[in-house]
Design a protein around this motif. Structure first.
Motif, PDB file in Angstrom:
ATOM      1  N   LEU A  73      26.130  50.060 117.495  1.00 36.41           N
ATOM      2  CA  LEU A  73      24.709  49.932 117.201  1.00 36.41           C
ATOM      3  C   LEU A  73      24.309  48.513 117.583  1.00 36.41           C
ATOM      4  O   LEU A  73      24.622  47.556 116.883  1.00 36.41           O
ATOM      5  N   LEU A  74      23.630  48.374 118.729  1.00 30.68           N
ATOM      6  CA  LEU A  74      23.352  47.052 119.292  1.00 30.68           C
ATOM      7  C   LEU A  74      21.910  46.603 119.102  1.00 30.68           C
ATOM      8  O   LEU A  74      21.538  45.532 119.574  1.00 30.68           O
ATOM      9  N   ASN A  75      21.111  47.402 118.425  1.00 36.45           N
ATOM     10  CA  ASN A  75      19.721  47.051 118.167  1.00 36.45           C
ATOM     11  C   ASN A  75      19.636  46.331 116.825  1.00 36.45           C
ATOM     12  O   ASN A  75      19.772  46.949 115.769  1.00 36.45           O
ATOM     13  N   GLN A  76      19.408  45.018 116.870  1.00 34.99           N
ATOM     14  CA  GLN A  76      19.415  44.228 115.637  1.00 34.99           C
ATOM     15  C   GLN A  76      18.254  44.615 114.708  1.00 34.99           C
ATOM     16  O   GLN A  76      18.370  44.489 113.489  1.00 34.99           O
ATOM     17  N   ASP A  77      17.162  45.116 115.264  1.00 38.80           N
ATOM     18  CA  ASP A  77      16.061  45.569 114.410  1.00 38.80           C
ATOM     19  C   ASP A  77      16.500  46.725 113.520  1.00 38.80           C
ATOM     20  O   ASP A  77      16.102  46.811 112.353  1.00 38.80           O
ATOM     21  N   ILE A  78      17.347  47.595 114.067  1.00 39.26           N
ATOM     22  CA  ILE A  78      17.811  48.747 113.283  1.00 39.26           C
ATOM     23  C   ILE A  78      18.823  48.321 112.235  1.00 39.26           C
ATOM     24  O   ILE A  78      18.768  48.771 111.078  1.00 39.26           O
TER      25      ILE A  78
ATOM     26  N   PHE B 216      26.434  58.304 108.448  1.00 36.90           N
ATOM     27  CA  PHE B 216      27.212  59.499 108.768  1.00 36.90           C
ATOM     28  C   PHE B 216      26.556  60.254 109.923  1.00 36.90           C
ATOM     29  O   PHE B 216      25.380  60.036 110.236  1.00 36.90           O
ATOM     30  N   GLN B 217      27.305  61.191 110.494  1.00 32.52           N
ATOM     31  CA  GLN B 217      26.665  62.196 111.326  1.00 32.52           C
ATOM     32  C   GLN B 217      25.628  62.899 110.456  1.00 32.52           C
ATOM     33  O   GLN B 217      25.867  63.155 109.269  1.00 32.52           O
ATOM     34  N   LYS B 218      24.500  63.222 111.019  1.00 35.72           N
ATOM     35  CA  LYS B 218      23.423  63.833 110.233  1.00 35.72           C
ATOM     36  C   LYS B 218      23.894  65.115 109.552  1.00 35.72           C
ATOM     37  O   LYS B 218      23.523  65.405 108.400  1.00 35.72           O
ATOM     38  N   GLU B 219      24.723  65.883 110.228  1.00 33.31           N
ATOM     39  CA  GLU B 219      25.236  67.135 109.658  1.00 33.31           C
ATOM     40  C   GLU B 219      26.057  66.866 108.401  1.00 33.31           C
ATOM     41  O   GLU B 219      25.958  67.595 107.409  1.00 33.31           O
ATOM     42  N   VAL B 220      26.871  65.807 108.424  1.00 27.05           N
ATOM     43  CA  VAL B 220      27.667  65.450 107.250  1.00 27.05           C
ATOM     44  C   VAL B 220      26.758  64.963 106.123  1.00 27.05           C
ATOM     45  O   VAL B 220      26.944  65.314 104.949  1.00 27.05           O
ATOM     46  N   ALA B 221      25.749  64.165 106.476  1.00 23.57           N
ATOM     47  CA  ALA B 221      24.794  63.680 105.470  1.00 23.57           C
ATOM     48  C   ALA B 221      24.082  64.846 104.795  1.00 23.57           C
ATOM     49  O   ALA B 221      23.862  64.837 103.575  1.00 23.57           O
TER      50      ALA B 221
ATOM     51  N   ASP C  68      16.946  58.456 109.437  1.00 21.03           N
ATOM     52  CA  ASP C  68      17.766  59.072 110.487  1.00 21.03           C
ATOM     53  C   ASP C  68      17.722  58.215 111.747  1.00 21.03           C
ATOM     54  O   ASP C  68      16.739  57.504 111.993  1.00 21.03           O
ATOM     55  N   LEU C  69      18.772  58.297 112.554  1.00 20.88           N
ATOM     56  CA  LEU C  69      18.832  57.569 113.815  1.00 20.88           C
ATOM     57  C   LEU C  69      19.117  58.548 114.945  1.00 20.88           C
ATOM     58  O   LEU C  69      20.018  59.392 114.837  1.00 20.88           O
ATOM     59  N   SER C  70      18.374  58.419 116.032  1.00 22.38           N
ATOM     60  CA  SER C  70      18.589  59.279 117.190  1.00 22.38           C
ATOM     61  C   SER C  70      19.801  58.793 117.983  1.00 22.38           C
ATOM     62  O   SER C  70      20.204  57.630 117.871  1.00 22.38           O
ATOM     63  N   PRO C  71      20.388  59.660 118.805  1.00 24.42           N
ATOM     64  CA  PRO C  71      21.575  59.270 119.585  1.00 24.42           C
ATOM     65  C   PRO C  71      21.355  58.052 120.476  1.00 24.42           C
ATOM     66  O   PRO C  71      22.273  57.256 120.687  1.00 24.42           O
TER      67      PRO C  71
ATOM     68  N   ALA D 144      25.809  56.746 123.667  1.00 25.82           N
ATOM     69  CA  ALA D 144      25.000  57.660 122.854  1.00 25.82           C
ATOM     70  C   ALA D 144      25.822  58.888 122.478  1.00 25.82           C
ATOM     71  O   ALA D 144      26.340  59.570 123.366  1.00 25.82           O
ATOM     72  N   PRO D 145      25.978  59.166 121.180  1.00 23.40           N
ATOM     73  CA  PRO D 145      26.682  60.385 120.783  1.00 23.40           C
ATOM     74  C   PRO D 145      25.803  61.603 121.052  1.00 23.40           C
ATOM     75  O   PRO D 145      24.633  61.470 121.438  1.00 23.40           O
ATOM     76  N   LYS D 146      26.333  62.781 120.813  1.00 28.06           N
ATOM     77  CA  LYS D 146      25.559  63.999 121.052  1.00 28.06           C
ATOM     78  C   LYS D 146      24.758  64.420 119.828  1.00 28.06           C
ATOM     79  O   LYS D 146      23.991  65.377 119.888  1.00 28.06           O
ATOM     80  N   ILE D 147      24.946  63.700 118.735  1.00 28.54           N
ATOM     81  CA  ILE D 147      24.319  64.109 117.478  1.00 28.54           C
ATOM     82  C   ILE D 147      23.496  62.972 116.869  1.00 28.54           C
ATOM     83  O   ILE D 147      23.659  61.806 117.224  1.00 28.54           O
ATOM     84  N   TRP D 148      22.596  63.338 115.955  1.00 28.02           N
ATOM     85  CA  TRP D 148      21.834  62.358 115.195  1.00 28.02           C
ATOM     86  C   TRP D 148      22.700  61.809 114.065  1.00 28.02           C
ATOM     87  O   TRP D 148      23.718  62.400 113.703  1.00 28.02           O
ATOM     88  N   SER D 149      22.272  60.682 113.525  1.00 37.02           N
ATOM     89  CA  SER D 149      22.983  60.062 112.401  1.00 37.02           C
ATOM     90  C   SER D 149      22.003  59.833 111.253  1.00 37.02           C
ATOM     91  O   SER D 149      20.785  59.839 111.453  1.00 37.02           O
ATOM     92  N   SER D 150      22.545  59.648 110.053  1.00 36.71           N
ATOM     93  CA  SER D 150      21.726  59.376 108.869  1.00 36.71           C
ATOM     94  C   SER D 150      22.372  58.267 108.055  1.00 36.71           C
ATOM     95  O   SER D 150      23.602  58.209 107.944  1.00 36.71           O
ATOM     96  N   VAL D 151      21.530  57.407 107.478  1.00 34.76           N
ATOM     97  CA  VAL D 151      22.015  56.349 106.591  1.00 34.76           C
ATOM     98  C   VAL D 151      21.718  56.757 105.150  1.00 34.76           C
ATOM     99  O   VAL D 151      20.573  57.075 104.809  1.00 34.76           O
ATOM    100  N   LEU D 152      22.754  56.752 104.318  1.00 31.19           N
ATOM    101  CA  LEU D 152      22.626  57.139 102.912  1.00 31.19           C
ATOM    102  C   LEU D 152      22.986  55.963 102.007  1.00 31.19           C
ATOM    103  O   LEU D 152      23.894  55.191 102.304  1.00 31.19           O
ATOM    104  N   LEU D 153      22.279  55.877 100.902  1.00 25.58           N
ATOM    105  CA  LEU D 153      22.583  54.892  99.862  1.00 25.58           C
ATOM    106  C   LEU D 153      23.137  55.629  98.651  1.00 25.58           C
ATOM    107  O   LEU D 153      22.492  56.543  98.122  1.00 25.58           O
ATOM    108  N   PHE D 154      24.339  55.233  98.226  1.00 22.25           N
ATOM    109  CA  PHE D 154      24.987  55.806  97.041  1.00 22.25           C
ATOM    110  C   PHE D 154      24.948  54.762  95.923  1.00 22.25           C
ATOM    111  O   PHE D 154      25.454  53.656  96.095  1.00 22.25           O
TER     112      PHE D 154
END
Length: 283
Positions: free
Chosen positions: A34-39, A159-164, A194-197, A203-213
């Motif tokens: 993940l090379l975008n510092q804004d993200i 995580f991968q969005k599917e796992v999230a 959520d983050l796009s590929p 770029a992976p083939k799937i979306w990702s999600s950031v979760l706070l526990f």
């Protein structure tokens, strides 16, 4: 030392850093940089906001798999008391060492496997775990942390969005299962975004999600989780079967279900996390 945020902001861009070290993502390590510092800044900003804190100034932060250091920089700008990075890829260690030369002993570097590493925490210093998790070990790592969740103040994980979706899933959904139940019994879970590929390199083939526990005050012990894992694993291995079939090996199943109010005709996806917990305690 000069203002840490200013020091981090003056560093070469992440893309320049990656090119300078000729760092290519390793598929075998589940790497997607993940090379975008804004993200990466957004991940930390939203994590802090949802926890209702301004920074990590009184906390110890542990980052798993820092890679080229995007999240590492964002964490450092939030002024942690101490930041420990755990990285098994020696190619990334030199990048961390360069960063350490700019930030001083606030940054601790450990070259180790996150799955094997024994995490030490202090009751006096809140500990937060933050990671763009390697996708191939994300669930085993999460289970490891959930088993001893009382040691942590929060977990901010990608995580991968599917796992999230599996983690967040409620009953009566196909994605509901063992990881949903254990996660929700141990923590309050918030999806940050959520983050796009195309946010990643490669770029992976799937979306990702950031979760706070955020750990709940009433959490399960290691022994209780072990019992819960056993019964949920058996139930969801035949998720279309009624539990009178999938759990028929338990001699007191009918009595326990009657006491809890679970029909024997229920399928596992119809049973709430709390009901599964009560069932595991009675079996």
């Amino acid at each position: 030392m000069a203002n840490l945020s200013e020091t981090i902001s003056s560093l070469p861009s992440l893309r320049v850093t990656v090119d300078a070290h000729n760092l290519m993502a390793d598929k075998n390590l589940g790497q997607n940089f993940l090379l975008n510092q804004d993200i990466t800044d957004k991940i930390i900003r939203l994590s802090l906001t949802h926890q209702q804190i301004d920074n990590f100034c009184n906390s110890h932060v542990i980052e798993i798999g820092p890679g080229p250091g995007g999240l590492t920089r964002a964490i450092l700008k939030a002024s942690p008391k101490k930041l420990t990075v755990i990285e098994m890829d020696k190619r990334c260690i030199s990048i961390m060492e360069e960063l350490q030369s700019k930030t001083g002993n606030i940054l601790e570097i450990i070259n180790n496997d996150a799955l094997k590493f024994e995490y030490t925490t202090s009751s006096e210093t809140p500990t937060h775990i933050i990671s763009n998790l390697p996708y191939n070990i994300s669930v085993p790592l999460l289970i490891k942390w959930l088993t001893s969740v009382n040691k942590y103040k929060s977990l901010t994980l990608m995580f991968q969005k599917e796992v999230a979706e599996r983690i967040l899933s409620s009953t009566h959904n196909k994605s509901y299962g063992r990881i949903s139940i254990i996660s929700q019994l141990q923590c309050k879970i918030t999806k940050l975004f959520d983050l796009s590929p195309d946010c990643f390199v490669p770029a992976p083939k799937i979306w990702s999600s950031v979760l706070l526990f955020e750990p709940l005050s009433s959490h399960l012990t290691t022994e209780q989780i072990s019992k819960l894992e056993k019964i949920t694993s058996q139930a969801f291995s035949s998720r279309r079967k009624m539990i009178r079939q999938s759990l028929k090996g338990y001699p007191n199943l009918e009595k326990a279900c009657n006491e809890i109010g679970i029909p024997l005709t229920s399928r596992p996806e119809e049973i709430t996390p709390q009901q599964f917990y009560l069932l595991s305690e009675k079996m």
